[in-house]
Design a protein around this motif. Structure first.
Motif, mmCIF file in Angstrom:
data_model
loop_
_atom_site.group_PDB
_atom_site.id
_atom_site.type_symbol
_atom_site.label_atom_id
_atom_site.label_comp_id
_atom_site.label_asym_id
_atom_site.label_seq_id
_atom_site.Cartn_x
_atom_site.Cartn_y
_atom_site.Cartn_z
ATOM 1 N N ARG A 228 0.475 -1.406 0.278
ATOM 2 C CA ARG A 228 -0.365 -0.112 -0.010
ATOM 3 C C ARG A 228 0.830 0.964 -0.223
ATOM 4 O O ARG A 228 0.723 2.384 -0.566
ATOM 5 C CB ARG A 228 -0.895 0.013 1.007
ATOM 6 C CG ARG A 228 -2.142 -0.400 1.434
ATOM 7 C CD ARG A 228 -2.895 -0.644 2.044
ATOM 8 N NE ARG A 228 -3.962 -1.797 2.209
ATOM 9 C CZ ARG A 228 -4.940 -1.969 3.413
ATOM 10 N NH1 ARG A 228 -4.224 -1.737 4.642
ATOM 11 N NH2 ARG A 228 -6.373 -2.996 2.866
ATOM 12 N N ALA A 232 3.080 2.913 -7.805
ATOM 13 C CA ALA A 232 2.258 1.980 -8.399
ATOM 14 C C ALA A 232 3.437 1.672 -9.341
ATOM 15 O O ALA A 232 3.853 2.660 -10.260
ATOM 16 C CB ALA A 232 1.059 2.134 -8.737
ATOM 17 N N HIS A 298 -5.316 -8.728 -2.051
ATOM 18 C CA HIS A 298 -6.165 -9.009 -3.635
ATOM 19 C C HIS A 298 -6.611 -8.211 -4.411
ATOM 20 O O HIS A 298 -6.361 -7.570 -5.596
ATOM 21 C CB HIS A 298 -7.053 -10.427 -3.870
ATOM 22 C CG HIS A 298 -7.387 -10.487 -5.350
ATOM 23 N ND1 HIS A 298 -7.763 -9.645 -6.217
ATOM 24 C CD2 HIS A 298 -6.485 -11.357 -6.238
ATOM 25 C CE1 HIS A 298 -8.118 -10.388 -7.087
ATOM 26 N NE2 HIS A 298 -7.158 -11.521 -7.679
ATOM 27 N N ASP A 299 -7.160 -7.204 -3.602
ATOM 28 C CA ASP A 299 -7.655 -5.656 -3.987
ATOM 29 C C ASP A 299 -7.135 -4.910 -4.051
ATOM 30 O O ASP A 299 -6.815 -4.382 -5.532
ATOM 31 C CB ASP A 299 -9.338 -5.469 -2.739
ATOM 32 C CG ASP A 299 -9.994 -6.048 -2.501
ATOM 33 O OD1 ASP A 299 -10.614 -6.878 -3.573
ATOM 34 O OD2 ASP A 299 -10.287 -5.819 -1.294
ATOM 35 N N GLU A 300 -5.979 -4.961 -3.179
ATOM 36 C CA GLU A 300 -4.743 -3.321 -3.420
ATOM 37 C C GLU A 300 -4.043 -4.039 -5.024
ATOM 38 O O GLU A 300 -3.655 -2.764 -5.700
ATOM 39 C CB GLU A 300 -4.265 -3.762 -2.712
ATOM 40 C CG GLU A 300 -2.618 -2.833 -2.897
ATOM 41 C CD GLU A 300 -3.136 -1.221 -3.195
ATOM 42 O OE1 GLU A 300 -2.855 -0.481 -2.968
ATOM 43 O OE2 GLU A 300 -4.542 -1.360 -1.931
ATOM 44 N N TYR A 302 -5.190 -5.794 -8.023
ATOM 45 C CA TYR A 302 -6.403 -5.537 -8.800
ATOM 46 C C TYR A 302 -6.441 -4.657 -9.114
ATOM 47 O O TYR A 302 -6.900 -4.020 -10.042
ATOM 48 C CB TYR A 302 -7.641 -5.930 -8.375
ATOM 49 C CG TYR A 302 -8.510 -5.875 -9.446
ATOM 50 C CD1 TYR A 302 -8.913 -6.779 -10.470
ATOM 51 C CD2 TYR A 302 -9.146 -5.241 -9.796
ATOM 52 C CE1 TYR A 302 -9.468 -6.456 -10.911
ATOM 53 C CE2 TYR A 302 -10.296 -4.623 -9.925
ATOM 54 C CZ TYR A 302 -10.915 -5.445 -11.248
ATOM 55 O OH TYR A 302 -11.579 -5.493 -12.254
ATOM 56 N N ARG A 303 -5.977 -3.130 -7.796
ATOM 57 C CA ARG A 303 -6.126 -1.959 -8.280
ATOM 58 C C ARG A 303 -4.916 -1.444 -8.654
ATOM 59 O O ARG A 303 -5.529 -0.411 -9.506
ATOM 60 C CB ARG A 303 -6.790 -0.934 -6.394
ATOM 61 C CG ARG A 303 -6.801 -0.206 -6.757
ATOM 62 C CD ARG A 303 -6.531 1.115 -5.629
ATOM 63 N NE ARG A 303 -5.688 1.000 -4.914
ATOM 64 C CZ ARG A 303 -4.652 1.973 -5.134
ATOM 65 N NH1 ARG A 303 -4.356 2.760 -5.693
ATOM 66 N NH2 ARG A 303 -3.049 1.488 -4.383
ATOM 67 N N ARG A 304 -3.901 -2.139 -8.999
ATOM 68 C CA ARG A 304 -2.688 -1.488 -9.934
ATOM 69 C C ARG A 304 -3.207 -2.243 -10.884
ATOM 70 O O ARG A 304 -1.591 -1.631 -11.702
ATOM 71 C CB ARG A 304 -1.998 -1.999 -8.721
ATOM 72 C CG ARG A 304 -1.411 -1.049 -8.074
ATOM 73 C CD ARG A 304 -0.705 -1.803 -6.190
ATOM 74 N NE ARG A 304 -0.544 -0.722 -5.691
ATOM 75 C CZ ARG A 304 0.556 -0.301 -4.914
ATOM 76 N NH1 ARG A 304 1.000 0.452 -5.273
ATOM 77 N NH2 ARG A 304 -0.112 0.233 -3.465
ATOM 78 N N THR A 305 -4.035 -2.729 -11.309
ATOM 79 C CA THR A 305 -4.016 -3.112 -12.676
ATOM 80 C C THR A 305 -4.910 -2.238 -14.060
ATOM 81 O O THR A 305 -5.064 -2.538 -14.838
ATOM 82 C CB THR A 305 -4.303 -4.529 -13.245
ATOM 83 O OG1 THR A 305 -5.420 -4.539 -12.794
ATOM 84 C CG2 THR A 305 -3.549 -5.692 -12.053
ATOM 85 N N LEU A 306 -5.551 -1.533 -12.882
ATOM 86 C CA LEU A 306 -6.188 -0.354 -13.192
ATOM 87 C C LEU A 306 -6.757 0.189 -14.892
ATOM 88 O O LEU A 306 -6.863 0.698 -15.737
ATOM 89 C CB LEU A 306 -7.606 0.365 -12.419
ATOM 90 C CG LEU A 306 -8.230 -0.635 -11.348
ATOM 91 C CD1 LEU A 306 -8.769 0.776 -10.959
ATOM 92 C CD2 LEU A 306 -9.636 -1.358 -12.174
ATOM 93 N N HIS A 307 -4.976 0.785 -14.398
ATOM 94 C CA HIS A 307 -4.457 1.296 -16.331
ATOM 95 C C HIS A 307 -3.754 0.314 -17.096
ATOM 96 O O HIS A 307 -2.875 1.117 -17.170
ATOM 97 C CB HIS A 307 -3.744 2.565 -15.162
ATOM 98 C CG HIS A 307 -4.547 3.653 -14.586
ATOM 99 N ND1 HIS A 307 -5.922 4.391 -15.062
ATOM 100 C CD2 HIS A 307 -4.961 3.997 -13.263
ATOM 101 C CE1 HIS A 307 -6.389 4.932 -14.059
ATOM 102 N NE2 HIS A 307 -6.055 4.294 -12.613
#
Length: 473
Positions: A228, A232, A298-300, A302-307
C-alpha cells in the motif's frame, strides 16, 4: 560493582501462594482473575519495564483474529472489572464501540486494553528478571531468585521470594531460520524479524527491493502494508512462502471448535505420537491468513492493474531459503529452492522481513534447578497434566503451572487468546481446591472421539489446602 541485595518487603519466612514468571496476556489474565480471591497471595515478575505486546506488529488497521469476548477475563467471568467492555466504559468509549459494530478489535486497541489492566492490577512487578527456580525440600517451598533492573535494564538489586506454587508465562520468541541467522546478527544488514517491523518500517519503505518471507498472518500484514505504501508499477516486492499456498486460516464455525475446552481435553487424552502428528497437520487452524487480509491484498493488487500492466510484486509459495549471504556490502542474496519443481535460483534484495513465526521459549534454563524432578516424554519435552501442571517427582509437593508452553500436550489452543481466561480459571480452581470460577461442562457441538472425555477436570478436588496467610501482609 555487584548488585546490592533487595530489602525484603515482608518476612522471608512468609511464602507466597503463587509466583508468576512473565507478564504477557496469559499471566495478565491469571493475575486479573486471581485479584478478587482473598485467599490467594500472588505476585508476578516480568523483566521488561512495562507491558509490551508485539509492538513491532501493531500495524494500523491490523485486527486480532479472535473476537473481543476473548479478552483477559470475560469467558471465565463476564462480570469482572477487568473486561474489555469495562475498559471502554472507563475510557468513555463504550458508545463509539457500540456503533462501530466491530466484533474484532484492532491489535493496537488490545495492547492499550492490556496496558490499562497492567497499570491498575496490584502485585505486578516489571523490571524484575527471574534468574533461577529451585525446590527447597526442607521448607517444602520453591525458591525464586530475581534481579531488579533499573530503567536502562542494568542490575540494580537482588532478591528472593518463596512460594508454594509457580506459573510460567514466559511467552514465545521470534524464530529465525538457520540460513538467515548470521545476517540478522550482522549490524548494518537490513534483515529483521517481523516482530521488529514497525521500528524499521520507514527505512524499509525507502529500500529499492524488499523481500517478505513467511505466509502466516504477520507476513500477509507486512506485505499488505508495504504494498500500500510503494509507488504503483514500482512496488519491487517479493513475497515468498514455504507453504504450498497462501492459504486462508480455517475459520468456519465448526472448525473453530478446535479452540474449545472440549477439544483441549480430548487432545490431551490422546497418545503422544497421535498428538505430534495432529499438531503438524493442523497448521491451517492457527497459521493461515485471515480471509479479509487475503481479500485486501488481492484488492490492492487488482487496483494497480486498472490502468494497464501488472504490479511489480512477485508472490511465490512452496519456496525455501537454502542459504543466504551478503552481496556488495548492503544487499542480500537468497538461494531459493522450489519444493514442487525442484528448481533453484538466486534472488538479490535490499531488505528482508522474516515473518517466520515464533517458538515457545525453552524452559530449560529457568527450570534448571528443577530438572532432577521433572518428568519428560520421549522427545524430552516436559510432561504436562490436564490442569496445566508440570509432572514433577512426588517429593515436590508444590506445583508448577505453564501457560502457552503446552502445544505438544494440549494442542492448537495453547497459544490462542480465546482460551486464556478458561485456562486461567482452570489453574485458579486447581490452586484453591475450590470452584471460584465454575467451568462449563460442554463447549462444542462436535464430539471429537467415540469415547466421551470427562467434561470437568477432577484434579481440583484433591488439591492441597492453602496455608493461611500471615496477618498484616
Amino acid at each position: 560493582m555487584s548488585p546490592t541485595p533487595l530489602p525484603p518487603r515482608h518476612e522471608p519466612d512468609a511464602p507466597r501462594d503463587l509466583v508468576g514468571i512473565g507478564i504477557g496476556p496469559f499471566n495478565l489474565s491469571l493475575a486479573a482473575l486471581a485479584h478478587p480471591l482473598p485467599e490467594l497471595d500472588s505476585v508476578f515478575y516480568e523483566q521488561r519495564p512495562g507491558f509490551d505486546w508485539h509492538p513491532g506488529l501493531l500495524i494500523d488497521g491490523a485486527t486480532l483474529q479472535v473476537p473481543f469476548l476473548a479478552d483477559l477475563v470475560t469467558l471465565a467471568d463476564p462480570a469482572s472489572p477487568w473486561s474489555f467492555l469495562n475498559y471502554l466504559k472507563d475510557r468513555d468509549r463504550l458508545f463509539p464501540f457500540y456503533f462501530a459494530e466491530r466484533f474484532h478489535m484492532q491489535r493496537a486497541e488490545y495492547d492499550a486494553y492490556c496496558r490499562w489492566v497492567a497499570g491498575r492490577l496490584p502485585g505486578l512487578h516489571f523490571g524484575h528478571q527471574v534468574d533461577a527456580v529451585r525446590w527447597n525440600p526442607e521448607r517444602t517451598l520453591f525458591e525464586v531468585d530475581f534481579t531488579q533492573l533499573d530503567s536502562e535494564g542494568e542490575a540494580e538489586a537482588l532478591g528472593r521470594t518463596y512460594t508454594r506454587n509457580i506459573v510460567l508465562g514466559v511467552g514465545t520468541a521470534p524464530h529465525i531460520p538457520e540460513p538467515l541467522k548470521p545476517l540478522v546478527d550482522t549490524p548494518g544488514i537490513p534483515v529483521i524479524h517481523a516482530a521488529d517491523y514497525l521500528a524499521h518500517r520507514e527505512h524499509f519503505l525507502t529500500a529499492e527491493h524488499i523481500t517478505v518471507i513467511g505466509a502466516g498472518q504477520s507476513g500477509a500484514e507486512v506485505f499488505l502494508d508495504l504494498l500500500r505504501n510503494r509507488p504503483a508499477g514500482r512496488e519491487k516486492i517479493h513475497w515468498l512462502a514455504r507453504t504450498e499456498a497462501f492459504a486462508p486460516m480455517e475459520y468456519s464455525k465448526l472448525g473453530l471448535e478446535h479452540f474449545t475446552p472440549d477439544y483441549t481435553r480430548y487432545f490431551h487424552a490422546l497418545t503422544e505420537p497421535v498428538r505430534d502428528r495432529l499438531v503438524a497437520a493442523q497448521w491451517q487452524l492457527h497459521k493461515g491468513i485471515d480471509a479479509d487480509t487475503i481479500a485486501a491484498i488481492h484488492d490492492e493488487l487488482y487496483r494497480r492493474t486498472l490502468h494497464g500492466g501488472w504490479p511489480d510484486a512477485v508472490l511465490t509459495p512452496a519456496v525455501t531459503v537454502r542459504t543466504a549471504g551478503r552481496v556488495a556490502t548492503t544487499k542480500v542474496e537468497l538461494h531459493l529452492e522450489h519444493g514442487q519443481q525442484g528448481a533453484r535460483t538466486r534472488l538479490v534484495t535490499d531488505a528482508v522481513v522474516l515473518a517466520t513465526g515464533y517458538r515457545e521459549r525453552p524452559l530449560g534454563q529457568i527450570l534448571a534447578g528443577l530438572d532432577p524432578y521433572l518428568h519428560r516424554d520421549s522427545a524430552e519435552r516436559p510432561r504436562i497434566d490436564d490442569q496445566f501442571r508440570l509432572t514433577l517427582d512426588p517429593s515436590v509437593t508444590g506445583r508448577v503451572y505453564v501457560q502457552n508452553a503446552e502445544l505438544h500436550t494440549h494442542g492448537v489452543g495453547a497459544p490462542d487468546l480465546g482460551l486464556a481466561a478458561w485456562r486461567s480459571a482452570t489453574i485458579l480452581n486447581s490452586l484453591t481446591g475450590k470452584d471460584p470460577y465454575p467451568l462449563p461442562r460442554r463447549t462444542a457441538f462436535t464430539t471429537f472421539g467415540l469415547e466421551p472425555q470427562s467434561q470437568v477436570p477432577l484434579a481440583r478436588h484433591t488439591a492441597q489446602t492453602l496455608t493461611p496467610l500471615v496477618d498484616g501482609r
